[in-house]
Design an enzyme around this catalytic site. Structure first.
Site, short mmCIF file in Angstrom:
data_model
loop_
_atom_site.label_atom_id
_atom_site.label_comp_id
_atom_site.label_asym_id
_atom_site.label_seq_id
_atom_site.Cartn_x
_atom_site.Cartn_y
_atom_site.Cartn_z
CB VAL A 2 7.02 21.65 -95.11
CG1 VAL A 2 7.45 20.40 -94.37
CG2 VAL A 2 7.48 22.88 -94.35
CD GLN B 185 21.87 39.98 -89.35
OE1 GLN B 185 21.00 39.15 -89.18
NE2 GLN B 185 23.13 39.81 -88.94
CB CYS C 173 6.86 29.87 -89.74
SG CYS C 173 6.57 28.51 -90.88
CE LYS D 147 14.13 33.74 -95.75
NZ LYS D 147 14.39 32.51 -94.98
CG LEU E 271 12.03 23.82 -94.67
CD1 LEU E 271 11.52 25.09 -95.31
CD2 LEU E 271 11.81 22.65 -95.61
CD GLU F 99 12.11 20.43 -92.41
OE1 GLU F 99 12.07 19.20 -92.44
OE2 GLU F 99 13.20 21.08 -92.43
N GLY G 163 15.77 45.73 -89.08
CA GLY G 163 15.11 45.93 -90.37
C GLY G 163 13.64 46.21 -90.20
N1 LIG Z 1 6.90 27.08 -94.78
C1 LIG Z 1 7.91 26.90 -93.95
O1 LIG Z 1 8.97 27.51 -94.08
C2 LIG Z 1 7.79 25.91 -92.81
C3 LIG Z 1 8.94 25.55 -92.10
C4 LIG Z 1 8.82 24.64 -91.07
C5 LIG Z 1 7.57 24.11 -90.73
N2 LIG Z 1 6.47 24.50 -91.42
C6 LIG Z 1 5.17 23.90 -91.05
O2 LIG Z 1 4.89 22.88 -92.01
C7 LIG Z 1 3.49 22.84 -92.29
C8 LIG Z 1 3.26 23.03 -93.78
O3 LIG Z 1 3.70 24.32 -94.12
P1 LIG Z 1 3.76 24.79 -95.65
O4 LIG Z 1 4.31 26.15 -95.65
O5 LIG Z 1 4.38 23.73 -96.46
O6 LIG Z 1 2.19 24.83 -95.98
P2 LIG Z 1 1.50 25.11 -97.38
O7 LIG Z 1 0.22 25.79 -97.06
O8 LIG Z 1 2.48 25.74 -98.31
O9 LIG Z 1 1.19 23.65 -97.95
C9 LIG Z 1 0.23 22.81 -97.43
C10 LIG Z 1 -0.26 21.91 -98.56
O10 LIG Z 1 -1.09 20.90 -98.04
C11 LIG Z 1 -2.14 20.66 -98.95
N3 LIG Z 1 -3.25 20.00 -98.25
C12 LIG Z 1 -4.00 20.48 -97.25
N4 LIG Z 1 -4.92 19.55 -96.87
C13 LIG Z 1 -4.73 18.47 -97.66
C14 LIG Z 1 -5.35 17.20 -97.77
N5 LIG Z 1 -6.37 16.85 -96.98
N6 LIG Z 1 -4.90 16.34 -98.71
C15 LIG Z 1 -3.88 16.66 -99.52
N7 LIG Z 1 -3.24 17.85 -99.46
C16 LIG Z 1 -3.66 18.75 -98.55
C17 LIG Z 1 -2.48 22.04 -99.46
O11 LIG Z 1 -3.20 21.98 -100.68
C18 LIG Z 1 -1.09 22.65 -99.61
O12 LIG Z 1 -0.55 22.45 -100.90
C19 LIG Z 1 2.86 23.91 -91.42
O13 LIG Z 1 2.41 23.32 -90.22
C20 LIG Z 1 4.01 24.86 -91.13
O14 LIG Z 1 3.84 25.55 -89.93
C21 LIG Z 1 6.55 25.37 -92.46
#
Ligand SMILES: NC(=O)c1ccc[n+]([C@@H]2O[C@H](COP(=O)([O-])OP(=O)(O)OC[C@H]3O[C@@H](n4cnc5c(N)ncnc54)[C@H](O)[C@@H]3O)[C@@H](O)[C@H]2O)c1
Length: 449
Positions: free
Chosen positions: A11, A248, A257, A317, A150, A148, A250
């Site tokens: 994100v 779908q 998430c 996926k 996405l 978010e 599967g």
């Molecule tokens: N992945 C998705 O498709 C998606 C979609 C919508 C919402 N979200 C939500 O968005 C949030 C982030 O998801 P994500 O998949 O990007 O997570 P992720 O685990 O891929 O990324 C989180 C990042 O934050 C960094 N981080 C953590 N603590 C930190 C700090 N104190 N200082 C600096 N960096 C720090 C980590 O090193 C990591 O790179 C979650 O709450 C998730 O539920 C995710």
């Protein structure tokens, strides 16, 4: 706007390059090794167009990196939190990464940006609590919840073309700031209170997961009664009140998430004495998908020990290398339990070493010598493989199409190959006759019998 984003995961990094593309000056913050890689243009994430967008933003000086939250927050107009909120104890969201960011802001005698935009998915009431905490520490900032939506695999496109933008805030100033941030994105904006915004995110994911489990539940009925789930869901989804997406059948949903957000919502319900039976059933149906597939295999094999299973596609996926909560990991655990060897092929994932897994360079190598094959991820290129050659190289040509990838035309070609067993989801399985049986049937037809 000068925007600082904490967290450069799926994100955070996508938001960083997209806001930079929209003309904002973005500083993205993460831990040292991650930032080192990003500065060297190395991405841990595989997402279509992300690499190119990153390079353009860096080239145009619209994006920079930092490892110090406080330093990066100092001159920002807004600070966005996009750190992980994984499942914690008893299904509750583990908010330690969010708390860590807030603590750093509180401890440092920093002039906090007027707005903190919470992108991380957090349980209802979290933003109220964090804001009260910051105010008590003398930091007069407003927390805005801006979920978010996405999807990994099409993250950039989804970010730039969302169905809606939700802004959960208290003040007109915050609303105006967020409207400015998103200027250039052609989507309706819904402004509401923070608690409703927090719940919109969870309810949306829960509903999508529920649709998938519903389709899978009906798929089981289709298999039992000889109906075709694709036809059934086409008919169901054509009703605009229902919609055709996420119907779908599967192997079930995976990824970082759906499961975690469902667990979090269930625990939020429990905290106020509410059970959420629809969500419990959704999770249960999903958990049964992979064990059901393995049972089908075992019923064909008899003794599974020492059998070799080819697996095509292992990320949760297509168009991503994310393995978080990938159904493949459940499959792998079961294979380990039953002594089944696994040979995989995936277009982008590089696995670390697992005991009973061999990772192959091509789909054909993965098929070679296998006693069955399962398609776990619907990468478009899988549909284009030479499936007759694929099954020709197998020791036992059993094909489980976990995503209903193969067209009817390919399946009918496979039915001309001796012994092939094709097992789709939500449709009856098909078994090819032996050459001798086919010859006899042709002969009888030629006699008009
Ligand atoms: N992945 C998705 O498709 C998606 C979609 C919508 C919402 N979200 C939500 O968005 C949030 C982030 O998801 P994500 O998949 O990007 O997570 P992720 O685990 O891929 O990324 C989180 C990042 O934050 C960094 N981080 C953590 N603590 C930190 C700090 N104190 N200082 C600096 N960096 C720090 C980590 O090193 C990591 O790179 C979650 O709450 C998730 O539920 C995710």
């Amino acid at each position: 706007m000068r925007l600082t984003i904490i967290g450069t995961g799926y994100v955070g990094l996508v938001a960083a390059v997209c806001f930079a593309k929209l003309g904002h000056l973005v500083t993205a913050v993460d831990r040292e090794p991650i930032i080192q890689d990003l500065r060297a243009h190395k991405l841990a994430i595989w997402e279509p167009n992300l690499q190119e967008m990153l390079e353009t933003c860096l080239h145009e000086d619209r994006l920079s990196f930092d490892t110090d939250v406080v330093h990066a927050a100092k001159d920002a107009d807004a600070l966005m939190i996009a750190v992980g909120t994984p499942t914690g104890e008893n299904g509750r969201s583990d908010l330690s990464q969010v708390d860590n960011v807030i603590s750093q802001l509180k401890l440092a005698d920093v002039i906090c940006p007027p707005f903190i935009i919470m992108k991380s998915t957090v349980p209802v009431g979290t933003c109220d609590e964090l804001e009260a905490d910051l105010h008590a520490a003398g930091l007069h900032t407003e927390i805005v919840f801006n979920p978010e939506f996405l999807r990994q695999g099409s993250a950039i496109n989804d970010f730039m073309n969302p169905d809606r933008i939700v802004i959960g805030c208290r003040s007109h100033l915050a609303k105006a700031a967020l409207q400015q941030l998103y200027r250039g994105i052609p989507a309706p904006i819904q402004v509401c209170d923070r608690r409703s915004a927090e719940l919109i995110k969870y309810a949306s994911n829960a509903f999508l997961a529920m649709k998938i489990s519903f389709a899978n539940m009906i798929a089981d009925l289709c298999e039992g009664y000889g109906a075709d789930n694709r036809q059934v869901m086409q008919g169901v989804g054509a009703d605009r009140r229902i919609g055709s997406h996420f119907l779908q059948a599967g192997i079930g949903y995976g990824g970082s998430c759906f499961s975690k957000d469902l667990q979090s919502l269930l625990s939020s319900g429990k905290a106020i004495g509410r059970t959420l039976p629809l969500l419990e059933a959704t999770a249960q149906i999903n958990e049964e998908r992979i064990p059901q597939l393995v049972e089908k295999l075992i019923s064909l094999w008899g003794n599974p020990r020492g059998k070799r299973l080819a697996v095509l596609g292992i990320s949760f996926k297509p168009h991503t290398n994310d393995m978080r909560d990938a159904p493949f990991l459940t499959l792998l655990r079961l294979c380990y339990l039953y002594g089944i060897e696994v040979q995989t092929y995936d277009p982008v994932v590089q696995l670390n070493t697992f005991d009973n897994v061999s990772q192959m360079e091509t789909a054909y190598e993965a098929a070679a010598g296998a006693h069955a094959m399962i398609i776990m991820t619907e990468w478009p290129q899988f549909a284009e493989l030479d499936w007759v050659s694929m099954v020709g190289g197998m020791s036992q040509p059993i094909l489980l199409d976990g995503r209903n990838v193969l067209s009817d035309e390919v399946v009918s070609r496979l039915m001309a190959v001796d012994n092939v067993i094709y097992i789709p989801v939500g449709r009856p399985m098909k078994q090819a006759a032996l050459t001798l049986e086919r010859d006899i049937s042709t002969l009888l037809q030629s006699y008009g019998t």
